[in-house]
Design a protein around this motif. Structure first.
Motif, PDB file in Angstrom:
ATOM      1  N   CYS A 139      -4.133  -1.791   0.416  1.00  0.00           N
ATOM      2  CA  CYS A 139      -3.203  -0.909  -0.287  1.00  0.00           C
ATOM      3  C   CYS A 139      -2.066  -1.740  -0.880  1.00  0.00           C
ATOM      4  N   HIS A 155       0.918  -0.643  -1.995  1.00  0.00           N
ATOM      5  CA  HIS A 155       2.195   0.056  -2.131  1.00  0.00           C
ATOM      6  C   HIS A 155       3.298  -0.413  -1.195  1.00  0.00           C
ATOM      7  N   CYS A 156       2.942  -0.875   0.001  1.00  0.00           N
ATOM      8  CA  CYS A 156       4.025  -1.360   0.863  1.00  0.00           C
ATOM      9  C   CYS A 156       3.553  -2.539   1.686  1.00  0.00           C
ATOM     10  N   ALA A 160       2.883  -2.876   4.705  1.00  0.00           N
ATOM     11  CA  ALA A 160       1.954  -2.682   5.820  1.00  0.00           C
ATOM     12  C   ALA A 160       0.586  -3.268   5.479  1.00  0.00           C
ATOM     13  N   GLY A 161       0.254  -3.294   4.216  1.00  0.00           N
ATOM     14  CA  GLY A 161      -1.012  -3.899   3.789  1.00  0.00           C
ATOM     15  C   GLY A 161      -2.231  -3.261   4.420  1.00  0.00           C
ATOM     16  N   CYS A 162      -2.273  -1.936   4.414  1.00  0.00           N
ATOM     17  CA  CYS A 162      -3.372  -1.228   5.076  1.00  0.00           C
ATOM     18  C   CYS A 162      -4.704  -1.500   4.398  1.00  0.00           C
ATOM     19  N   LEU A 173      -3.407   5.506   7.251  1.00  0.00           N
ATOM     20  CA  LEU A 173      -2.705   5.375   5.978  1.00  0.00           C
ATOM     21  C   LEU A 173      -1.547   6.353   5.891  1.00  0.00           C
ATOM     22  N   CYS A 174      -0.700   6.131   4.924  1.00  0.00           N
ATOM     23  CA  CYS A 174       0.302   7.128   4.594  1.00  0.00           C
ATOM     24  C   CYS A 174      -0.155   7.804   3.303  1.00  0.00           C
ATOM     25  N   GLY A 232      -0.765   5.525   0.101  1.00  0.00           N
ATOM     26  CA  GLY A 232      -2.019   4.776   0.072  1.00  0.00           C
ATOM     27  C   GLY A 232      -3.196   5.701  -0.161  1.00  0.00           C
ATOM     28  N   PRO A 257       5.633   3.164   6.533  1.00  0.00           N
ATOM     29  CA  PRO A 257       5.057   4.249   7.328  1.00  0.00           C
ATOM     30  C   PRO A 257       4.303   3.755   8.557  1.00  0.00           C
ATOM     31  N   ASN A 258       3.664   2.591   8.431  1.00  0.00           N
ATOM     32  CA  ASN A 258       2.904   2.112   9.569  1.00  0.00           C
ATOM     33  C   ASN A 258       3.782   1.675  10.730  1.00  0.00           C
ATOM     34  N   PHE A 285       7.124   4.608  -3.397  1.00  0.00           N
ATOM     35  CA  PHE A 285       7.653   3.263  -3.176  1.00  0.00           C
ATOM     36  C   PHE A 285       8.190   2.641  -4.456  1.00  0.00           C
TER      37      PHE A 285
HETATM   38  S1  SF4 Z   1       1.656   2.393   4.942  1.00  0.00           S
HETATM   39 FE1  SF4 Z   1       1.002   3.573   3.169  1.00  0.00          FE
HETATM   40  S2  SF4 Z   1       1.853   2.511   1.399  1.00  0.00           S
HETATM   41 FE2  SF4 Z   1       1.985   1.141   3.143  1.00  0.00          FE
HETATM   42  S3  SF4 Z   1       0.158  -0.113   2.964  1.00  0.00           S
HETATM   43 FE3  SF4 Z   1      -0.302   1.578   4.353  1.00  0.00          FE
HETATM   44  S4  SF4 Z   1      -1.201   3.166   3.070  1.00  0.00           S
HETATM   45 FE4  SF4 Z   1      -0.168   1.694   1.728  1.00  0.00          FE
END
Ligand code: SF4
Ligand code: SF4
Ligand code: SF4
Ligand code: SF4
Ligand code: SF4
Ligand code: FES
Lengths: 205, 828
Positions: B245, B247-248, B250-252, B282-283, B286, B391-392, B742
């Motif tokens: 991902c 967006h942030c 956390a790199g999900c 995920l949030c 993502g 979020p993670n 984000f």
């Molecule tokens: S917490 Fe959300 S935005 Fe951040 S990497 Fe995970 S899915 Fe993406």
């Protein structure tokens, strides 16, 4: 291995026999001899004579296509049809996508969406007839007896990519209401003893 | 935990003492059917299909803990009967609608019905009406629901919103004869299932949560589905592109589910995002914010040559951290070759923070990661709006509390009802802005090893303590004897007589006592809630694993250097394991790879940010660039991992690499730079194609590689400055996004519909004369802007929040670095 030994285990009838086929010529000279023999044996003229004779007698056995057409068997697998429900006339296809998945030449494509009545609606559906091999898998897999083959085999076109869309295949609504829709009896149709194979689910009503 | 050996179906397997039998089996590739259990969450025992025999006794594999020498048999005749009956029960009144079901093809009900060979049905019950519900981003069809409660469990144990619960189904009771005739567990499971369906904890009609969609992801059937996805495609038609991902930080791990757009167009389109929900959650950004690609039809040669010209003319490149490591390296190479100044303020402040931190810690990076936070039992978060910044990190905080009987402290000036809702054991402490140092001092005071801490610090901390006399009410037990009259039946006469009896009893008596107590002035400065010492004592009971997460408020703090040093001291001299949360997607990568400058030159190339010549993946620049979902490359996460991501949708224009090549660098592909990432900064010299992206069955993460934490020479100077009294008073604004947003990239997506504007808490709006939708002018010492008021019930209190996801708002202009500022706000 003797000549029929390879067939021993096959369930073949006793009337089968092997043709007595001459050995293939190997040397150029033998090949040349065969050509000469075949050309001047006179069979050619026998054939020509038969044609001439029948032409004069006007005793014609071939079908006068396109004026005349042979009836197509109910299980013939030609261009697809999309059927409707008998009672209501609604389209049978529920958009499950199984035909799209099973198609071995990958020529079915469809688009579905969530409609106003919270149902799955088939928006677009196409079969690329240029690629379809008329294997009948789609008709067999269809849980709704929606897609079937039909008898329409005349599909000449200028383009290989010529494809048919949902509307082209769908039974016209008037046909089904006037009971003119014909069930397909080939691949995927209900077999005669289906009822006996059903297991009943208990109901608590 | 110690290693033990157990036997499963005759195979000896090694596992941890106390591990669930199911997990031990899965880790060793032994199949035990299981529906309701979610890895990383607590067992609910809803499905009972995981029955196994342990040392001759039937147990549920998902909640039976492994003991040394245990002998497990996964199927017996009786268990098989139970399982078959359970599956038949699940199929009772289940509509035969796989043909139009979104779960078809990946449905666990389908799979297990086949696995158990259910081809006939023996049970029946009258169905009750179960109408489908539209819950905003989710669609719930109770007709398909098997009440496994996975959604409820995920939302409670992992996400923390606890928005879902079971509610009464209103069904008739089961036919009593089943009690006799049915296998025992199947009956018990049915009995429970028959009583409930899923509803909202709030009791309302509309789901009001942080919209992560994790519940729909874990739903084994088609009962909970993402609204945007309903009936758009069958799961099996999509190709799953493994990615990360963008967006942030956390790199999900995510998969983009990709298929052609329509019957006419072969152009790949992303239909949804899925994840390995057993191992990553995920949030909403993502999961739903996936269509941010920059659609470019072809190479715009004219714009490209202009870009090359501009690069020749420019002396500065200004960029954001929404780029891959490879792109960052290209920028760095360009800098080395042509002396460009590289400007990225957010990454630079983070880089500086890391450097200051390293001076004391002796390491280039923090020691822990979010994975370890999940396994901690006392977690502290300071310096971030945790639910939206990462979020993670919030999931880790919540999960640690729910799974390890953990507790935690959440320090932040902005009140957060979501965090308060995680549970009583996470205490929120709303300190004043600019007082983050005081918070760290408090942590040092409470948890620091005073023996080892530098003497000056110990003395400084001691200066906050004083002895005061306090009247304390104390409850003591007292023995009192009294004479009471009791009625008794005289045994001889049979008559009731009254006799006197002496009775002693213990009574509670409250006495007041003057006691000398230790008063910690830091408590008041930080603003802890009343009776904090007692609360803390309770929270800390039996706690062993401590984790501290610090976040982006620190990096732009005027005293960030001191904060960095204090953070390092806490990591060094207290039991806390440390996680430093990078501010944006790849801020860590940029901070490691790029030498960043402070001052802009005269001609700037902007990359995803405004410049004299702008390259943009948002599609609004002078030359288009690919967005993260159109690129191959790597991203560096908060877990210090270099994660690979792949291209989901095509990009036909020019990339940064093309410009670099035109300027004299040489690389065929951007990912040729992957193996050249700086080893001295902790990267490894690995080819992009070598990088894996999956999890093992035992939950081991095999994604990319973990950065090496490099030793940094420290000068042995561990001095820190005392904290100042300065805080911000008056109307405050804070720079943060709502959950699911984000950057302009998330803003661009179709499914994320958060409004831009000034976020004011619902609580505040009710008592003020501002209304949602009002146009307001916000003025600070740095600038002013006009926007509209957005009502937000996911924040509380008096601090207003300004988001950064809307580039037209230009909210950063109101701040001078630090995320808080004083503002005057008036209606216009
Ligand atoms: S917490 Fe959300 S935005 Fe951040 S990497 Fe995970 S899915 Fe993406
Ligand atoms: S298999 Fe039948 S019902 Fe399913 S999509 Fe194809 S035509 Fe429609
Ligand atoms: S939930 Fe599963 S079993 Fe039920 S209709 Fe959907 S695919 Fe079929
Ligand atoms: S909605 Fe799905 S996850 Fe939730 S209880 Fe029903 S079947 Fe289980
Ligand atoms: S979307 Fe996330 S927060 Fe909302 S109910 Fe589902 S799991 Fe809970
Ligand atoms: S998985 Fe063990 S009871 Fe459901």
């Amino acid at each position: 291995m003797s000549n029929t030994e390879m067939f021993k285990d096959r369930n073949i009838s006793e009337d089968y026999f092997l043709l007595d086929i001459e050995d293939y010529p190997t040397t150029p000279w033998e090949k040349f001899k065969r050509v000469v023999k075949r050309s001047f044996k006179g069979e050619l003229f026998v054939g020509l004579w038969v044609v001439l004779r029948e032409m004069i007698k006007f005793d014609i056995h071939t079908i006068q296509y396109p004026e005349e057409k042979l009836p197509i068997g109910p299980r013939y697998r030609a261009v697809h049809e999309m059927k409707r429900l008998w009672e209501s006339g609604t389209e049978r296809c529920i958009g499950c996508g199984l035909c799209e998945k099973i198609c071995i030449s990958n020529c079915i494509r469809m688009e579905t969406r969530y409609d106003e009545n919270q149902r799955k609606e088939v928006g677009e559906y196409s079969i690329n007839l240029g690629r379809c091999i008329f294997c009948g898998y789609c008709a067999e897999v269809c849980p709704e007896l929606a897609i079937t083959h039909g008898g329409e085999y005349e599909n000449a076109s200028e383009q290989r990519e010529h494809f048919i869309l949902y509307e082209d295949m769908l039974t016209p609504i008037d046909d089904v209401l006037n009971k003119k829709q014909r069930e397909f009896q080939g691949f995927g149709a209900i077999t005669p003893h289906e009822d006996e194979r059903l297991k009943k689910t208990p109901l608590a009503y | 935990m110690s290693k033990i050996t157990i036997t499963i179906d005759g195979k000896e397997v090694e596992t941890q003492a106390g591990e669930y039998v199911l997990n031990a089996a899965r880790a060793n590739n032994i199949f035990i059917p299981a529906i309701c259990y979610l890895t990383r969450c607590s067992p609910t025992l809803a499905c009972r299909i995981c029955l196994v025999e342990a040392d001759g006794k039937q147990v549920y594999a998902c909640n039976a803990k492994a003991k040394e020498g245990m002998n497990i048999v996964t199927t017996t005749e009786n268990i098989e009967k139970e399982r078959r009956a359970i599956m038949e029960v699940y199929d009772v009144n289940h509509p035969l609608q796989c043909g139009v079901c979104d779960q078809s093809g990946e449905c666990e009900l389908q799979n297990y019905t086949l696995e158990m060979g259910v081809d006939s049905q023996h049970y029946a019950i009258k169905d009750v009406p179960r109408p489908a519900k539209d819950w905003d981003h989710l669609h719930y069809d109770p007709g398909l629901c098997i009440v496994c409660e996975r959604c409820v469990t995920a939302c409670k144990d992992m996400i923390g919103d606890t928005s879902l619960k079971t509610v009464p189904r209103g069904s008739d009771p089961l036919d009593p004869q089943y009690k006799e005739s049915m296998p025992k567990d199947a009956y018990a499971m049915w009995n429970k299932l028959n009583k409930s369906i899923i509803g909202l904890t709030s009791g309302g009609d509309m789901l009001d949560c942080t919209k992560c969609g994790e519940c729909a992801a874990v739903c084994p059937v088609g009962a909970l589905v993402d609204t945007h996805y309903i009936y758009t495609t069958n799961a099996w038609e999509c190709e799953q592109i493994p990615a990360t991902c963008g967006h942030c930080s956390a790199g999900c791990q995510i998969y983009y589910d990709v298929k052609h757009t329509s019957i006419e167009s072969d152009e790949p389109k992303i239909y949804r995002v899925t994840n390995e929900w057993n191992y990553v959650s995920l949030c909403g950004a993502g999961r739903y914010g996936f269509d941010y690609q920059n659609k470019v039809e072809g190479k715009d040669e004219e714009a490209f040559s202009k870009a090359v010209e501009a690069f020749k003319k420019a002396d500065t490149i200004s960029f954001t951290s929404t780029i891959t490591n490879e792109e960052a390296l290209i920028l760095q190479r360009l800098k080395e070759k042509y002396g460009y100044k590289l400007i990225n303020e957010e990454a630079r402040s983070f880089q500086k923070f890391l450097k200051d931190y390293s001076e004391i810690s002796g390491q280039s990076l923090w020691g822990s990661d979010l994975e370890e936070v999940h396994h901690s039992d006392f977690v502290v978060s300071v310096g971030m709006a945790i639910k939206s910044d990462n979020p993670n990190a919030r999931y880790a905080l919540n999960n640690s509390m729910k799974m390890n009987k953990g507790a935690g402290l959440y320090f932040h000036p902005v009140k957060d009802p979501v965090i308060e809702g995680l549970g009583k054991n996470i205490v929120s402490i709303y300190h004043k802005p600019l007082q983050e140092e005081a918070v760290l001092y408090l942590l040092l005071d409470l948890f620091g090893d005073k023996e080892k801490l530098p003497k000056e610090i110990v003395e400084y901390l001691a200066s906050f303590h004083s002895k005061v006399m306090e009247t304390k009410k104390e409850v003591v037990k007292k023995k009192v004897t009294e004479t009471v009259k009791v009625k008794k039946v005289d045994e001889e006469s049979g008559e009731e007589i009254e006799v006197e009896e002496e009775k002693t009893k213990m009574v509670n008596e409250t006495i007041e006592k003057e006691v000398e107590v230790d008063k910690n002035a830091l408590f008041d400065i930080v603003g802890v809630p009343a009776k904090f010492s007692e609360t803390l004592e309770k929270l800390l009971k039996k706690k062993e694993k401590f984790a501290l997460m610090v976040g982006p408020d620190f990096y732009t703090h005027p005293n960030s250097k001191n904060l960095a040093r204090l953070t390092a001291l806490i990591e060094k001299y207290s039991p806390f394991k440390l996680v430093i949360v990078p501010p944006l997607t790849n801020s860590l990568g940029v901070a490691l790879i790029n030498e960043l400058d402070e001052e802009k030159g005269s001609f700037t190339i902007g990359y995803n940010t405004k410049g004299d010549f702008t390259l943009s993946a948002l599609g609004d620049g002078d030359l288009d660039m690919p967005a993260i979902n159109q690129q191959e490359g790597t991203l560096t996460s908060v877990n210090k991992r270099v994660n690979p991501t792949n291209q989901a949708v095509p990009y036909r224009g020019y990339e940064l690499n093309d410009i670099a090549n035109a300027l004299g660098l040489e690389a065929e592909l951007t990912v040729d730079y992957t193996k050249e990432l700086p080893v001295e900064k902790g990267f490894e010299s690995k080819d992009f194609d070598e990088l894996p992206n999956y999890w093992e069955n035992d939950g081991t993460e095999v994604r990319g590689y973990v950065l090496n934490n490099m030793t940094v020479e420290s000068k042995g100077d561990e001095s820190v400055k005392p904290f100042g009294e300065e805080t911000l008073e008056g109307q405050l604004i804070y720079l943060a996004n709502p959950v699911r947003q984000f950057t302009p990239f998330t803003h661009k997506t179709t499914n994320l519909d958060e409004k831009s504007g000034l976020y004011i808490s619902e609580e505040y709006l009710q008592k003020s004369d501002f209304n949602e939708g009002d146009s307001v002018r916000i003025t600070t010492d740095s600038g002013e802007l006009t926007t509209t008021v957005v009502c937000d019930n996911k924040i509380a209190g008096d601090i207003f929040v300004l988001p950064t996801f809307d580039k037209n708002l230009n909210s950063e202009a109101l701040f001078s670095g630090y995320r808080f500022n004083r503002a005057s706000i008036e209606k216009v």
